[in-house]
Write a protein that holds these residues in place. Structure first.
Motif, PDB file in Angstrom:
ATOM      1  N   PRO A   4     -29.335 105.607   4.423  1.00 59.97           N
ATOM      2  CA  PRO A   4     -28.904 104.173   4.982  1.00 59.97           C
ATOM      3  C   PRO A   4     -28.024 104.026   6.135  1.00 59.97           C
ATOM      4  O   PRO A   4     -28.119 102.871   6.769  1.00 59.97           O
ATOM      5  N   ASP A   5     -27.206 104.919   6.212  1.00 58.20           N
ATOM      6  CA  ASP A   5     -26.278 104.762   7.534  1.00 58.20           C
ATOM      7  C   ASP A   5     -26.579 105.253   8.981  1.00 58.20           C
ATOM      8  O   ASP A   5     -25.839 105.191  10.011  1.00 58.20           O
ATOM      9  N   VAL A   6     -27.943 105.794   9.069  1.00 61.22           N
ATOM     10  CA  VAL A   6     -28.375 106.262  10.377  1.00 61.22           C
ATOM     11  C   VAL A   6     -28.994 105.255  11.149  1.00 61.22           C
ATOM     12  O   VAL A   6     -29.483 104.354  10.861  1.00 61.22           O
ATOM     13  N   ARG A   7     -29.214 105.627  12.479  1.00 58.21           N
ATOM     14  CA  ARG A   7     -29.912 104.720  13.505  1.00 58.21           C
ATOM     15  C   ARG A   7     -31.359 105.302  13.690  1.00 58.21           C
ATOM     16  O   ARG A   7     -31.476 106.578  13.592  1.00 58.21           O
ATOM     17  N   ALA A   8     -32.173 104.515  13.684  1.00 60.87           N
ATOM     18  CA  ALA A   8     -33.627 104.992  13.748  1.00 60.87           C
ATOM     19  C   ALA A   8     -34.254 104.293  15.099  1.00 60.87           C
ATOM     20  O   ALA A   8     -33.946 103.142  15.402  1.00 60.87           O
ATOM     21  N   LYS A   9     -34.864 105.547  15.762  1.00 54.98           N
ATOM     22  CA  LYS A   9     -35.438 105.081  17.111  1.00 54.98           C
ATOM     23  C   LYS A   9     -36.752 105.544  17.087  1.00 54.98           C
ATOM     24  O   LYS A   9     -37.341 106.674  16.712  1.00 54.98           O
ATOM     25  N   ILE A  10     -37.865 104.341  17.244  1.00 50.45           N
ATOM     26  CA  ILE A  10     -39.099 104.632  16.958  1.00 50.45           C
ATOM     27  C   ILE A  10     -40.039 104.178  18.382  1.00 50.45           C
ATOM     28  O   ILE A  10     -39.424 103.597  19.272  1.00 50.45           O
ATOM     29  N   TRP A  11     -41.135 104.881  18.519  1.00 51.09           N
ATOM     30  CA  TRP A  11     -41.964 104.767  19.443  1.00 51.09           C
ATOM     31  C   TRP A  11     -43.356 104.995  19.453  1.00 51.09           C
ATOM     32  O   TRP A  11     -43.588 105.583  18.358  1.00 51.09           O
ATOM     33  N   ALA A  12     -44.207 104.357  20.121  1.00 57.66           N
ATOM     34  CA  ALA A  12     -45.619 104.400  19.769  1.00 57.66           C
ATOM     35  C   ALA A  12     -46.088 105.675  20.635  1.00 57.66           C
ATOM     36  O   ALA A  12     -45.732 106.082  21.633  1.00 57.66           O
ATOM     37  N   TYR A  13     -46.879 106.648  19.896  1.00 58.33           N
ATOM     38  CA  TYR A  13     -47.635 107.708  20.540  1.00 58.33           C
ATOM     39  C   TYR A  13     -48.111 107.653  22.130  1.00 58.33           C
ATOM     40  O   TYR A  13     -47.832 108.628  22.768  1.00 58.33           O
ATOM     41  N   GLU A  14     -48.648 106.277  22.031  1.00 62.22           N
ATOM     42  CA  GLU A  14     -49.318 106.109  23.482  1.00 62.22           C
ATOM     43  C   GLU A  14     -48.438 106.032  24.685  1.00 62.22           C
ATOM     44  O   GLU A  14     -48.636 106.272  25.558  1.00 62.22           O
TER      45      GLU A  14
END
Length: 295
Positions: A188-198
């Protein structure tokens, strides 16, 4: 909810954890980090190869034991060993897509990464010692599942999901936002960075800079593309163990207009899964803001 952030080493200690997903250019990112490992070490960045991580937490079906609601003693010991891989560097970089689960589990349980909430707990002890950022790429469901299926048969060519299983999976009882919610529940304490494969090719220099703090040149590497329909059919028809590897057979049956890329789905299912993915990308971009990375 209990917090696991302990900060015993100070605010400058950071962990950058790339967790996949499968079939989203994870091997390319890992190959680049491996190529520059000596340079990273000289700059005070500790990078652990995926094979080293898997030697600690297990791989394949052995690792599935760690996904149980009540973690095994082995999983607890693995967590302790992971916490001790820190050699006092200011920045620790790890990459292992098996943290999310195994491709075969998706088809066994007919849902997207069904055990990720429990699997990700293996990182709690290590994440508690550092300011942690998780990196995750998502992909169009139709292409992702087809690629994950091919990955699952590389060492088990007899595996074939039936039509009912595929129909259950296509109803999408779990989607990328659910996977991300489970990751946040586990850590719960981490930061998540997301991106699209394309967007990976355009984003890869930035991803390398954010994870390592250094400007690194991505390696030139041919991706493990989903092979042709004839390749998969010929591989599954081969004797067991297979007389030829999937990649060898792919050279005999390359993708062409008459022999298109393998897919698990009908045209209608492909359109429906693609529409779901577009909706989820729009939702995640809105919800995550700058943490959903864009070129």
């Amino acid at each position: 909810m209990k917090s696991y952030r302990a900060w015993p080493y100070g605010l400058n200690m950071t962990l950058h954890l790339h967790i996949g997903a499968h079939k989203t250019a994870t091997t390319h990112l890992q190959a680049t980090l491996i190529k520059h490992r000596e340079q990273l070490t000289e700059a005070g960045v500790q990078f652990e190869r995926p094979d080293h991580i898997r030697s600690l937490i297990g791989s394949g079906r052995r690792a599935a034991a760690q996904s149980r609601i009540f973690p095994s003693i082995r999983a607890g010991l693995a967590g302790q060993r992971l916490a001790r891989i820190d050699a006092g560097k200011d920045r620790l970089v790890l990459s292992d897509e098996n943290s999310l689960g195994q491709c075969i589990e998706i088809f066994d349980r007919e849902r997207l990464y069904p055990t990720v909430r429990h699997r990700m707990k293996i990182w709690r002890r290590l994440a508690a010692q550092r300011d942690t950022t998780i990196y995750l790429s998502i992909r169009n469901y139709a292409d992702f599942f087809s690629g994950a299926y091919v990955q699952s048969i590389r060492k088990a060519a007899i595996y074939r999901p039936d039509a009912d299983s595929l129909a259950a999976l296509a109803r999408m009882p779990r989607r990328w936002p659910d996977v991300i919610a489970d990751i946040r529940h586990a850590l719960p304490d981490v930061r998540a960075k997301i991106w699209a494969y394309e967007d990976y090719e355009a984003l890869s220099p930035r991803l390398l800079l954010e994870t390592t703090g250094m400007v690194l040149k991505p390696v030139q590497r041919r991706p493990m593309a989903t092979p042709s329909i004839k390749t998969v059919s010929a591989f599954q028809a081969a004797s067991k163990p297979a007389e030829q590897t999937l990649d060898q057979i792919a050279q005999i049956h390359p993708i062409s207009e008459q022999n298109p890329k393998f897919s698990l789905w009908s045209a209608t299912q492909t359109d429906e899964l693609s529409a779901m993915y577009r909706d989820d990308v729009a939702r995640l971009r809105n919800d995550l803001g700058e943490d959903f990375l864009r070129p």
